[in-house]
Design an enzyme around this catalytic site. Structure first.
Site, PDB file in Angstrom:
ATOM      1  CE  LYS A 195     -46.891  86.936 -22.920  1.00 42.82           C
ATOM      2  NZ  LYS A 195     -46.807  87.106 -24.280  1.00 42.82           N
TER       3      LYS A 195
ATOM      4  CD  GLU B  92     -44.224  83.700 -24.264  1.00 39.16           C
ATOM      5  OE1 GLU B  92     -44.942  84.697 -24.312  1.00 39.16           O
ATOM      6  OE2 GLU B  92     -43.018  83.732 -24.575  1.00 39.16           O
TER       7      GLU B  92
ATOM      8  CE  LYS C 111     -38.533  91.090 -22.410  1.00 40.71           C
ATOM      9  NZ  LYS C 111     -39.851  90.483 -22.633  1.00 40.71           N
TER      10      LYS C 111
ATOM     11  CG  ASN D 250     -25.713  88.186 -30.356  1.00 43.08           C
ATOM     12  OD1 ASN D 250     -26.401  87.237 -30.716  1.00 43.08           O
ATOM     13  ND2 ASN D 250     -26.195  89.403 -30.254  1.00 43.08           N
ATOM     14  N   GLY D 251     -24.623  86.078 -32.887  1.00 39.57           N
ATOM     15  CA  GLY D 251     -24.959  86.164 -34.308  1.00 39.57           C
ATOM     16  C   GLY D 251     -24.829  84.795 -34.954  1.00 39.57           C
TER      17      GLY D 251
ATOM     18  CB  CYS E 128     -25.552  84.858 -27.689  1.00 44.50           C
ATOM     19  SG  CYS E 128     -25.728  83.255 -28.467  1.00 44.50           S
TER      20      CYS E 128
ATOM     21  CD  GLU F 232     -49.642  88.383 -26.138  1.00 45.65           C
ATOM     22  OE1 GLU F 232     -49.245  88.010 -27.250  1.00 45.65           O
ATOM     23  OE2 GLU F 232     -48.876  88.503 -25.159  1.00 45.65           O
TER      24      GLU F 232
ATOM     25  NE  ARG G  34     -28.366  89.996 -26.303  1.00 47.55           N
ATOM     26  CZ  ARG G  34     -28.882  90.894 -27.123  1.00 47.55           C
ATOM     27  NH1 ARG G  34     -29.635  91.861 -26.636  1.00 47.55           N
ATOM     28  NH2 ARG G  34     -28.653  90.851 -28.404  1.00 47.55           N
TER      29      ARG G  34
ATOM     30  CG  HIS H 233     -66.175  76.235 -40.303  1.00 44.93           C
ATOM     31  ND1 HIS H 233     -67.204  75.868 -41.143  1.00 44.93           N
ATOM     32  CD2 HIS H 233     -66.546  77.427 -39.767  1.00 44.93           C
ATOM     33  CE1 HIS H 233     -68.149  76.802 -41.137  1.00 44.93           C
ATOM     34  NE2 HIS H 233     -67.768  77.764 -40.293  1.00 44.93           N
TER      35      HIS H 233
ATOM     36  CD1 TRP I 145     -32.266  80.831 -26.857  1.00 45.39           C
ATOM     37  CD2 TRP I 145     -31.747  80.949 -29.029  1.00 45.39           C
ATOM     38  NE1 TRP I 145     -33.344  80.384 -27.575  1.00 45.39           N
ATOM     39  CE2 TRP I 145     -33.061  80.452 -28.911  1.00 45.39           C
ATOM     40  CE3 TRP I 145     -31.217  81.103 -30.296  1.00 45.39           C
ATOM     41  CZ2 TRP I 145     -33.840  80.115 -30.004  1.00 45.39           C
ATOM     42  CZ3 TRP I 145     -31.991  80.763 -31.399  1.00 45.39           C
ATOM     43  CH2 TRP I 145     -33.295  80.278 -31.243  1.00 45.39           C
TER      44      TRP I 145
HETATM   45  C1  F6R Z   1     -43.692  86.616 -26.271  1.00 44.65           C
HETATM   46  C2  F6R Z   1     -42.639  87.482 -26.738  1.00 44.65           C
HETATM   47  C3  F6R Z   1     -42.224  87.368 -28.160  1.00 44.65           C
HETATM   48  C4  F6R Z   1     -41.826  88.742 -28.705  1.00 44.65           C
HETATM   49  C5  F6R Z   1     -41.220  88.595 -30.101  1.00 44.65           C
HETATM   50  C6  F6R Z   1     -40.898  89.937 -30.721  1.00 44.65           C
HETATM   51  O1  F6R Z   1     -43.976  86.837 -24.930  1.00 44.65           O
HETATM   52  O2  F6R Z   1     -42.097  88.246 -26.007  1.00 44.65           O
HETATM   53  O3  F6R Z   1     -43.205  86.789 -28.948  1.00 44.65           O
HETATM   54  O4  F6R Z   1     -42.944  89.561 -28.741  1.00 44.65           O
HETATM   55  O5  F6R Z   1     -40.065  87.829 -30.033  1.00 44.65           O
HETATM   56  O6  F6R Z   1     -40.011  90.657 -29.931  1.00 44.65           O
HETATM   57  P1  F6R Z   1     -39.882  92.222 -30.025  1.00 44.65           P
HETATM   58  O7  F6R Z   1     -41.156  92.811 -29.582  1.00 44.65           O
HETATM   59  O8  F6R Z   1     -38.727  92.562 -29.144  1.00 44.65           O
HETATM   60  O9  F6R Z   1     -39.610  92.533 -31.484  1.00 44.65           O
END
Ligand code: F6R
Length: 590
Positions: free
Chosen positions: A471, A474, A585, A99-100, A2, A467, A27, A490, A73
């Site tokens: 991507k 998500e 994010k 937020n929390g 949030c 990685e 957020r 395996h 969120w």
């Molecule tokens: C994926 C992504 C997340 C963040 C994760 C950690 O694209 O962005 O997997 O990497 O939530 O976030 P930070 O780096 O802000 O601790």
């Protein structure tokens, strides 16, 4: 997670709250709402949609004395209109955005029910509003009621609060980020500086346990009933660039900013002759018998490279997922240096790890993109990524910056300068991929209809595969797995069907042949194998190649390939690229 925002004083409330909220919707974005007080009345609007839906629902208005807004969120309760913030107390004495997570909200709800309170939402937040009201009815003092309320809340909260009886903006904070912006004739607060930078460059970072009141003229902050003198800091507001600059999405813009970000990072940490890291940090790392990386998601995958860089220096090194390590910490030796890697610097799982380390008095290095974030402020040493604002939910340029910074740091610890020479070829290689991205778009057109996909690599190519599969999940909503080449046979090979896309990364001469053999085993079983190789190891039939870069840095062109692939697959599927479903994010809840 949030995002919350508030303001008090002379302001265009509609513009400030809605524009600010839009900047905070990284957020969370499943519902939104605002409340403002005008001529002694509080007006409330909430929608079960995004900030744009809220903007359409809020009719133009002028004037106002104080306002708050929220982008959600969902943690407790589905994202419908009733559960959207602001929430209000039963008799509407208080309106709050939060937020929390309030961990003990069930027992508090029962207590309030005994006091005659009736609940209208499924949220944990509603209890805060009612507790404030319950205390206020007895104490007749808002600040005393906030202090009393904070005393019984367990969990995390950053709240902006309006009381119907005055035109002040109240706040309280514990374990969720909140900062105040100081203006002229108006004051502001928000979950981060972004919505406030058009109004001020003077900020106060609130600490846990702090609460207080903003009027148009001043900020009063208290902790446990005692007034404290706030520390005001200035921020470089140019850093908060929020423009698309002609790009259709932030994700595309941010992928393509990577070469410049790496260039800038090189300039910040190397002056042409020597590294510019804090010598105390370099000594601590040289003396360390182990370097432990803690991180989540993409930052964790970047940390896997940190481990490799450290191992090449002969150091013991491990990376752990923050949310796991927070509950199952390995007992460190006194000479371990912990590196917390986090784009946002606000990831709750990592803050838990940091708290454990701080309690034990152990040194931490924070690698973040966000100066003034919780993790950055509390660390013993701090290194910034200088990647600029990353708006798209998918981490792209920040991953690149993390890996490069870890490479530079390891070089400085090892007393070498070679990574700097390597950076030029890396930047050239990435720029070359940007120019040839349509080749990746063509591959995306072949695979975007697939339900499942695999990324395969060995060694550092496997780290890149991890990685890239994140991507693809998500952004493109394609179920993707990453495996070391030798591991498929395996078990997972049973999942290979006709036309299952398998993307293989080949950049290591040591394993190139073995990996190609693994990939042949998969194509024999009907998989569509797409090989991405460095030019030095290119073979006829490979789907994409990139100009060579030194050794471990090959993960960066590979990951850029993966970023584009998920971007274009999502584009073909017409998905909301910058704001994929269910995500946010900055993950500020556990
Ligand atoms: C994926 C992504 C997340 C963040 C994760 C950690 O694209 O962005 O997997 O990497 O939530 O976030 P930070 O780096 O802000 O601790």
């Amino acid at each position: 997670m949030c995002g919350i925002i508030g303001g008090v004083g002379k302001l265009d409330y509609r513009d400030y709250l809605l524009t600010g909220l839009k900047k905070l919707d990284y957020r969370g974005y499943d519902s939104a709402g605002l409340a403002y007080r005008k001529d002694g009345k509080v007006i409330l609007k909430k929608v079960a949609g995004r900030v744009d839906d809220l903007s359409r629902a809020v009719a133009p208005f002028s004037g106002g004395e104080v306002g708050i807004a929220h982008t959600r969120w969902a943690t407790h309760g589905v994202p419908n209109q009733a559960n959207a913030h602001p929430h209000f107390s039963m008799r509407r004495d208080f309106y709050i955005v939060h937020n929390g997570v309030i961990e003990n909200y069930r027992s508090l709800k029962n207590l309030l029910k005994d006091h005659g309170y009736i609940f209208h939402t499924d949220t944990d937040t509603e209890v805060i509003a009612d507790l404030l009201e319950d205390n206020y009815r007895q104490k007749k003092d808002v600040l005393a009621s906030i202090s009393e309320t904070m005393g019984v809340l367990r969990g995390s909260f950053a709240c902006a609060i309006i009381c119907k009886d005055d035109s002040n903006l109240y706040f309280m904070k514990k374990a969720s980020p909140l900062l105040i912006g100081l203006g002229k004739g108006a004051n502001y607060l928000a979950s981060d500086a972004l919505p406030m930078v058009d109004y001020t460059d003077k900020f106060i970072d609130l600490e846990d346990g702090e609460y207080g009141v903003l009027t148009p003229a001043e900020a009063k902050i208290y902790i446990a009933g005692k007034a404290i003198a706030p520390v005001v800091t200035s921020r470089d507001t140019a850093r908060y660039d929020y423009d698309l600059d002609g790009y259709p999405t932030f994700m595309l813009k941010e992928i393509e900013e990577s070469p410049d970000v790496i260039h800038c990072l090189g300039d910040n940490y190397f002056d042409g002759e020597k590294y510019l890291f804090d010598q105390k940090l370099i000594r601590a790392l040289r003396d360390a018998d182990e370097v432990v990386f803690l991180a989540c998601g993409t930052s964790y995958y970047a940390s896997l490279l940190g481990v490799e860089f450290m191992k090449r220096l002969g150091k013991r090194s491990e990376a752990y997922i923050g949310s796991e390590w927070a509950y199952y910490p390995t007992l460190p030796s006194k000479k371990t240096v912990f590196v917390l890697v986090s784009q946002s610097g606000e990831t709750a799982d990592l803050i838990l790890c940091q708290k454990f380390l701080l309690d034990k008095g152990l040194p931490t290095l924070a690698i973040t993109n966000t100066k003034g974030s919780t993790i950055e402020r509390k660390a013993t040493y701090s290194l910034l990524l200088y990647a600029g604002l990353e708006v798209a939910v998918a981490a792209t340029k920040s991953y690149m910056a993390q890996v490069v910074l870890l490479a530079l740091l390891a070089n400085a610890v090892g007393g070498r300068t070679s990574a700097v020479a390597g950076l030029d070829s890396l930047i050239r290689s990435l720029r070359d991929i940007v120019l040839r991205k349509e080749g990746i778009h063509a591959i995306a057109k072949r695979i975007f209809v697939s339900r499942d996909a695999f990324y395969v690599g060995r060694g550092h190519d496997f780290a890149a595969a991890l990685e890239c599969s994140l991507k693809l999940k998500e952004i493109s909503y394609i179920h993707a797995e990453a495996y070391p080449g030798g591991e498929l046979k395996h078990g997972p090979i049973a999942l290979i069907e006709k036309d299952t896309p398998v993307i293989g990364f080949v950049s290591d001469p040591l394993t190139a042949l073995a990996l190609r053999n693994n990939l042949t085993e998969l194509s024999s079983r009907g998989a569509t194998v797409l090989i991405v190789s460095s030019e030095a190891l290119r073979e006829e039939g490979d789907s994409f190649s990139y100009p060579d870069v030194p050794s471990l840095l090959a993960v960066l062109p590979e990951v850029m390939f993966g970023q584009y692939l998920s971007y274009y697959a999502a584009l073909e599927k017409k998905l909301p690229i910058d704001k994929p479903r269910n995500l946010a994010k900055s993950v500020t809840v556990e």
